[in-house]
Design an enzyme around this catalytic site. Structure first.
Site, PDB file in Angstrom:
ATOM      1  N   THR A 176       0.749  -1.155  -0.403  1.00 46.76           N
ATOM      2  CA  THR A 176      -0.448  -0.148   0.233  1.00 46.76           C
ATOM      3  C   THR A 176       1.323   1.176  -0.099  1.00 46.76           C
ATOM      4  O   THR A 176       2.114   1.065  -0.096  1.00 46.76           O
ATOM      5  CB  THR A 176      -1.242   0.118   1.084  1.00 46.76           C
ATOM      6  OG1 THR A 176      -0.081   0.258   2.087  1.00 46.76           O
ATOM      7  CG2 THR A 176      -1.676  -1.318   1.544  1.00 46.76           C
ATOM      8  N   GLU A 196      -5.737  -3.651  -1.453  1.00 48.61           N
ATOM      9  CA  GLU A 196      -5.412  -5.337  -0.041  1.00 48.61           C
ATOM     10  C   GLU A 196      -6.901  -5.514  -0.762  1.00 48.61           C
ATOM     11  O   GLU A 196      -6.644  -7.187  -0.386  1.00 48.61           O
ATOM     12  CB  GLU A 196      -6.487  -4.198   1.503  1.00 48.61           C
ATOM     13  CG  GLU A 196      -5.433  -4.259   1.443  1.00 48.61           C
ATOM     14  CD  GLU A 196      -5.161  -2.084   1.863  1.00 48.61           C
ATOM     15  OE1 GLU A 196      -5.739  -1.758   1.040  1.00 48.61           O
ATOM     16  OE2 GLU A 196      -4.663  -1.400   2.615  1.00 48.61           O
ATOM     17  N   LYS A 240      -4.599  12.580  -3.090  1.00 51.10           N
ATOM     18  CA  LYS A 240      -4.185  11.219  -4.189  1.00 51.10           C
ATOM     19  C   LYS A 240      -4.100  12.362  -5.446  1.00 51.10           C
ATOM     20  O   LYS A 240      -5.085  13.346  -6.277  1.00 51.10           O
ATOM     21  CB  LYS A 240      -5.740  10.203  -4.995  1.00 51.10           C
ATOM     22  CG  LYS A 240      -5.428   9.549  -4.985  1.00 51.10           C
ATOM     23  CD  LYS A 240      -5.656   8.506  -4.744  1.00 51.10           C
ATOM     24  CE  LYS A 240      -5.204   7.038  -5.124  1.00 51.10           C
ATOM     25  NZ  LYS A 240      -6.612   5.557  -5.238  1.00 51.10           N
TER      26      LYS A 240
HETATM   27  P1  AMP Z   1      -5.191   1.936  -3.852  1.00 55.66           P
HETATM   28  O1  AMP Z   1      -4.620   0.864  -2.626  1.00 55.66           O
HETATM   29  O2  AMP Z   1      -3.981   2.916  -4.122  1.00 55.66           O
HETATM   30  O3  AMP Z   1      -5.847   1.450  -5.093  1.00 55.66           O
HETATM   31  O4  AMP Z   1      -6.561   2.550  -3.483  1.00 55.66           O
HETATM   32  C1  AMP Z   1      -7.565   2.136  -2.829  1.00 55.66           C
HETATM   33  C2  AMP Z   1      -8.032   3.612  -2.807  1.00 55.66           C
HETATM   34  O5  AMP Z   1      -8.114   4.644  -3.965  1.00 55.66           O
HETATM   35  C3  AMP Z   1      -9.483   3.500  -2.048  1.00 55.66           C
HETATM   36  O6  AMP Z   1      -9.537   3.350  -0.685  1.00 55.66           O
HETATM   37  C4  AMP Z   1     -10.246   4.367  -2.225  1.00 55.66           C
HETATM   38  O7  AMP Z   1      -9.952   5.588  -1.361  1.00 55.66           O
HETATM   39  C5  AMP Z   1      -9.848   5.315  -3.113  1.00 55.66           C
HETATM   40  N1  AMP Z   1     -10.184   4.577  -4.651  1.00 55.66           N
HETATM   41  C6  AMP Z   1      -9.880   3.679  -5.163  1.00 55.66           C
HETATM   42  N2  AMP Z   1     -11.189   3.734  -6.909  1.00 55.66           N
HETATM   43  C7  AMP Z   1     -11.932   4.428  -6.496  1.00 55.66           C
HETATM   44  C8  AMP Z   1     -13.409   4.738  -7.129  1.00 55.66           C
HETATM   45  N3  AMP Z   1     -13.252   4.389  -8.652  1.00 55.66           N
HETATM   46  N4  AMP Z   1     -13.581   6.749  -6.482  1.00 55.66           N
HETATM   47  C9  AMP Z   1     -13.500   7.016  -5.332  1.00 55.66           C
HETATM   48  N5  AMP Z   1     -11.983   6.078  -5.023  1.00 55.66           N
HETATM   49  C10 AMP Z   1     -11.077   5.742  -5.261  1.00 55.66           C
END
Ligand code: AMP
Length: 545
Positions: free
Chosen positions: A182, A329, A438
């Site tokens: 992560t 995850e 982000k």
């Molecule tokens: P990662 O582990 O870096 O892929 O980040 C995961 C996180 O990205 C999730 O817990 C969300 O907060 C955010 N995320 C992923 N997909 C989306 C989406 N389609 N819309 C809004 N947030 C998203």
């Protein structure tokens, strides 16, 4: 219990690899090189080279369970690592080339990587941290932009003399295949150890018509990096189905992506919203330039896909977006936004609104949302709570055991996303419980920036939070309180941070405030800062123009 009498045939990536060899030898894999030329070969070549790689790694002493790291762009050799390493029983650990060398060092040390395979173009980055990772015994260089420097192992020379078949071991489907970290938004990055079984079941589900419908006649373009959450399973699903694969290499600008989409007749592409915002804007400027008639859908996720973008693609260019939600995850896809049969007769605007939600759970994933006290909430489209998930490709713990509080006693994983769920199961993310920023689909840790700012002698308090940005979606903005009688300029603060962080992590601006608003428990109240200053960068840009 009356036990079923069916074979316990293991669900492994080895089966995917063998299937590709048996049936899809003539399918193509295309990779854009640093000099922009296209490298092409077939699945038959891919299979042979993957076997050679496994022999070479075995010769270097790689044993089952060992971590072999990659520091690479998306290309065919990375795909060879994606399959060769797990099929021989070892674990491919993808290092994120956008991280600061200190973070990379931490992650590689934590993973105890024994080997790192690196693109020659990324060797300068590797050299910044590799000396502080004692577990690494060998560095193998993929000569992507020129010859491998003297004294380093060269990927091509290493595999060339090896045999082009390999007697793959019989693996337990629960054995580890892949290690992804992560992005460490709160504290250190945490490792998620995907199993063969989780990769297989996830890929299989992505191939369902009701998911992304990936099939042999597709040409799949993973723009999403292979160093981030297994490129959303695209490489796995691609090899499983024998789809043609197109890899962008280091060229992620809109024109290069559009050229690849048109020239290779891409039918499915996947990436974060930032990439697609750039593509949409270029398409709007030159709508006739690229023939994208082969395109079936573009999977967009990682952060929220703006509804205006989904609509723009559809109405102005006839291109369908599939909005997806997932996380490292969980291998990583959890939900997909597709209207269902009961929505067929809805007005188009309402169908589009459904496409802009995070969608509903894909098969084998279960979702619920809970209140702060852990109470399961109603699916009424209004009540907000933290999203929790479970399923065969959801982590059961982190590698190394950190973050145990993310796993509930009754077997769910706490995502940290605050959502509503409606009566039909559609998820809408309203906020993130952690105040992560982000930028262009990649995380920036506000806590790390704050800690560094607060180490400046003139700074009393600092909170870093997300401000809206038209290009990157979000950019960091810092609110700073000085110690009495002291001050520092924006430039001084930026210079202070530059030493510790990669450039794209640095706040775009600083606002100087008398005090940081706080929650009742004394935490920084960032939602108030976002409320007050969320438009700061947009306004600043407007006044500059
Ligand atoms: P990662 O582990 O870096 O892929 O980040 C995961 C996180 O990205 C999730 O817990 C969300 O907060 C955010 N995320 C992923 N997909 C989306 C989406 N389609 N819309 C809004 N947030 C998203």
């Amino acid at each position: 219990m009356l036990t079923g009498r069916m074979m316990d045939f293991p669900l492994t990536l080895t089966h995917f690899l063998e299937r590709a060899r048996t049936y899809f030898g003539r399918s193509e894999i295309v990779s854009r090189q640093p000099d922009k030329s296209l490298h092409r070969y077939t699945y038959a070549d891919f299979y042979r080279r993957t076997c050679k790689l496994a022999h070479a790694l075995a010769r270097l002493g790689v044993k089952p369970g060992d971590r072999v790291a990659s520091l690479c762009w998306n290309h065919s050799q990375h795909l060879e690592l994606y399959f060769g390493v797990p099929a021989m029983g070892a674990v491919i650990h993808t290092l994120n080339l956008r991280l600061h060398p200190n973070d990379l060092a931490y992650i590689a040390r934590h993973a105890e990587d024994r080997i790192v395979v690196v693109d020659r173009s990324l060797l300068p980055l590797l050299e910044k941290f590799i000396a502080s990772v004692p577990s690494v015994e060998h560095v193998i260089v993929i000569p992507d932009d020129g010859p491998t420097p003297e004294g380093r192992l060269d990927y091509e020379k290493l595999i060339a003399p090896e045999q082009d078949s390999f007697s793959w071991p019989q693996l337990d489907e629960r054995s580890a295949a892949m290690l992804c970290y992560t992005s460490g938004t709160t504290g250190n990055p945490k490792g998620v150890l995907y199993s063969h079984r989780s990769c297989v079941l996830h890929a299989l589900t992505l191939c369902m018509n009701d998911a992304l419908g990936i099939c042999e006649t597709d040409t799949v373009l993973p723009v999403v990096p292979m160093f981030h959450a297994a490129a959303w399973g695209m490489p796995h699903a691609g090899v499983f189905t024998g789809a043609k694969l197109a890899f962008p290499g280091p060229h992620l600008d809109p024109k290069s992506i559009l050229d690849l989409m048109a020239d290779e007749r891409v039918s499915l592409a996947a990436g974060v919203p930032t990439i697609w915002l750039g593509i949409l804007s270029l398409l709007d400027q030159e709508p006739k330039r690229w023939d994208l008639r082969a395109m079936r859908t573009m999977a967009i996720g990682g952060s929220a896909a703006p509804p205006a973008m989904i609509e723009g693609f559809l109405h102005r260019h006839g291109l369908v977006v599939t909005h997806a939600w997932g996380m490292t995850e969980m291998n990583p896809v959890g939900t997909l936004a597709r209207p269902r049969r009961q929505h067929e007769h809805l007005p188009q605007a309402e169908r589009l609104a459904l496409r802009a939600t995070q969608g509903y759970a894909i098969p084998l994933v279960e979702v619920r949302h809970v209140s702060d006290s852990g109470q399961v909430l109603p699916w009424d489209g209004e009540t907000m709570g933290e999203l929790e998930v479970r399923g065969p490709w959801v982590a059961s713990s982190y590698y190394g055991g950190e973050g145990a509080d993310r796993f509930t006693p009754d077997g769910w994983f706490k995502t940290g996303d605050v959502v509503t769920l409606d009566a039909e199961g559609y998820v809408r993310i309203t906020d993130r419980s952690k105040d992560v920023i982000k930028s262009g689909g990649e995380w920036i840790s506000s806590v790390a920036l704050e800690n560094a700012l607060m180490a400046h002698p003139a700074v009393l308090e600092a909170a870093v939070f997300a401000a809206k940005d038209p290009k990157w979606d979000e950019r960091p903005l810092a609110a700073v309180v000085f110690k009495p009688g002291q001050s520092a300029s924006r430039e001084e603060l930026a210079t202070h941070l530059e030493k510790r962080f990669v450039k794209w992590w640095l706040p775009d601006d600083y606002v100087f405030v008398p005090q940081i608003p706080r929650t009742s428990t004394g935490k920084f109240l960032k939602s108030k800062l976002r409320e007050d200053f969320g438009d700061h960068l947009v306004k600043r840009q407007r006044s500059n123009n």
